[in-house]
Motif scaffolding. Structure first.
Motif, short mmCIF file in Angstrom:
data_model
loop_
_atom_site.label_atom_id
_atom_site.label_comp_id
_atom_site.label_asym_id
_atom_site.label_seq_id
_atom_site.Cartn_x
_atom_site.Cartn_y
_atom_site.Cartn_z
N TYR A 274 -53.22 55.51 -118.89
CA TYR A 274 -51.87 55.68 -118.36
C TYR A 274 -51.60 57.11 -117.92
N TYR A 276 -49.94 58.79 -114.16
CA TYR A 276 -49.55 58.55 -112.77
C TYR A 276 -48.67 59.70 -112.32
N HIS A 277 -49.23 60.58 -111.52
CA HIS A 277 -48.48 61.73 -111.00
C HIS A 277 -47.81 62.52 -112.13
N HIS A 284 -43.69 50.04 -117.32
CA HIS A 284 -44.66 50.32 -116.26
C HIS A 284 -45.13 49.03 -115.58
N ALA A 298 -55.09 49.64 -111.63
CA ALA A 298 -54.07 50.62 -111.23
C ALA A 298 -52.88 50.47 -112.15
N ALA A 300 -48.74 52.30 -112.96
CA ALA A 300 -47.70 53.22 -112.50
C ALA A 300 -46.42 52.95 -113.28
N SER A 312 -38.64 57.24 -112.29
CA SER A 312 -38.99 56.20 -113.26
C SER A 312 -37.73 55.47 -113.71
N VAL A 350 -45.02 51.36 -104.98
CA VAL A 350 -45.20 51.95 -106.31
C VAL A 350 -46.68 52.02 -106.64
N ILE A 351 -47.42 51.00 -106.22
CA ILE A 351 -48.88 50.98 -106.40
C ILE A 351 -49.52 50.61 -105.07
#
Length: 481
Positions: A274, A276-277, A284, A298, A300, A312, A350-351
């Protein structure tokens, strides 16, 4: 005398407030005593003019009743056009688009090709003698499902057709149509154990396994105990398939031929994966295959994109989310878009991740599996655990998005024209030494700078800290090695 003047003035003011009679011009009152049209300090209405005015008011009231006005913005059936009013006026009708609604009120629903509905104006001309007036009503014609393999909404719950389309298994439950906020079904109905909802019949995917789906959901937990979420899953085994009792799996099938996209409220065993940026949050979205939720392809945060970028969000009570998932089997890429209900359509996914479903949906003899069941899974711990509900759902076997056109997309393909890419490098000084900053500027064939384009970074010398980047508004994608 002055006292009498005051009484007269006061009486006139009260009369004006009650009846709505103005001191100049015509005035149409819709107050306590119903509709009426008055004339003051001018020529009185002729008999025909008064009849037209009264019949216009009658039409406004009765057109709403005849055509169930709240659903004029979601038309699926023909309209009823009255042809005359009680005061002798005739009504003639016209439409801003006769290919959708004709002058007789016949509704022609086009085959789905992107938009869910099309707006139309219908106008009544009210006439008697030499007097006439018009009244225009807004309408919106809903498209036919066309190539949609699944198209479920509240009307299907009301008509008891949902059980004809899907199999409801385990702790999943059909929605209650008389609830104040009715849903189609829930996948973990506040009970312990796995639940699932799958199409009763198999859906044949495109030759390259492309698909597109759209759904509206919320996740509710009594006392805010968000134990788990739910998954959208494709699998080839059975319409009654139930996953394991392992809560972290959210009921996803432990099978070698499945794709799952989870909408989760706990990190569980994906913690090591986990990142993500630089964000870290419980709620999530993740993509995994063959039931291997511990190793997502993947992942996010449950983010929403607005003018300020990604933020978020939590899958919390009293908030419904709209989701679009597109898989392009030729480009071998999956994209997931998400917004709150009522927000503008999302600008960025988002993904956006590489995925080859031909390596997933295949037999032991390496033959491609194109016939699958589509649906949702969930898992509950007890009566107070997470309750995930689906309110609308559509699914089709091509890559084009359902319900709207993604930004800068063309009708010929899901992905943007990103035919011109230029690379620049820069050495940056950091505490531990030096690194190279690689910037990719992406333009289309006309030289326009493109945003929202996924760029993959590879190098024959050195390792990138992040191998993917997305071009944003006015900037480029960057990678550091």
């Amino acid at each position: 005398m002055n006292k009498c003047k005051k009484i007269i003035c006061f009486t006139l003011v009260i009369l004006f407030l009650i009846t709505g009679i103005p001191f100049n011009n015509y005035y149409e009152n819709e107050g306590l005593f119903g509709h009426a049209v008055y004339a003051a300090d001018s020529e009185p209405l002729s008999a025909d003019e008064q009849a037209v005015a009264d019949d216009k008011v009658w039409l406004i009231d009765n057109f709403i009743i005849l055509n169930d006005y709240p659903f004029m913005n979601w038309l699926k059936t023909d309209l009823i056009f009255p042809l005359s009013g009680p005061n002798g006026s005739s009504f003639s009708w016209s439409s801003s688009d006769t290919t959708l609604i004709d002058a007789a009120g016949k509704v022609y629903r086009p085959i789905y090709s992107g938009p869910d509905s099309y707006d139309v104006l219908v106008t009544a001309t009210i006439a008697k003698g030499t007097a006439s007036d018009t009244k225009t009503f807004d309408a919106s014609v809903v498209t036919l499902p066309g190539s949609l393999a699944v198209h479920l909404e509240y009307e299907d719950l009301e008509n008891d057709t949902v059980p004809d389309m899907v199999s409801i298994n385990g702790t999943a439950a059909l929605g209650e149509k008389y609830m104040s906020n009715p849903h189609l079904f829930s996948v973990n109905s506040n009970m312990e154990g796995a639940g699932s909802v799958y199409t009763k019949k198999k859906i044949q995917l495109a030759d390259d396994l492309s698909f597109s789906t759209h759904f509206l959901f919320d996740i509710y937990s009594m006392y805010s105990r968000y134990d788990e979420g739910f998954t959208f899953t494709l699998q080839a085994d059975s319409p009654t398939l139930l996953g394991t009792s392992e809560l972290s799996s959210m009921g996803s099938p432990a099978t070698s031929t499945s794709l799952s996209i989870e909408f989760d409220t706990k990190k569980d065993s994906e913690t090591a994966e986990y990142e993500y940026h630089g964000l870290d949050t419980e709620h999530h979205i993740a993509v995994y295959v063959n039931g291997d939720y511990q190793h997502p392809i993947a992942i996010a945060p449950a983010a929403i994109y607005d003018s300020g970028g990604f933020t978020s969000q939590n899958f919390e009570a009293n908030q419904r989310f709209k989701v679009w998932i597109q898989y392009d089997g030729t480009a071998k890429r999956i994209e997931i878009y998400q917004v709150y209900e009522g927000m503008d359509d999302p600008l960025f996914p988002v993904i956006s991740a590489s995925l080859d479903l031909t390596s997933v949906f295949k037999t032991s003899d390496n033959e491609l599996i194109k016939d699958i069941y589509a649906g949702f899974t969930g898992n509950g711990a007890d009566a107070f655990s997470t309750h995930a509900a689906i309110y609308e759902w559509s699914f089709k076997n091509d890559k084009f998005p359902i319900g709207y056109n993604l930004p800068k997309m063309t009708i010929t393909g899901l992905y943007q024209d990103a035919s011109n890419v230029s690379i620049t490098t820069e050495t940056i000084d950091i505490d531990s030494g030096y690194k190279s900053l690689v910037t990719a500027l992406v333009k289309d064939s006309l030289g326009n700078v493109m945003q929202g384009v996924m760029v993959n970074f590879t190098s024959e010398s050195g390792i990138f800290e992040s191998t993917e980047g997305i071009t944003t508004d006015g900037t480029s994608a960057t990678g550091i090695t």
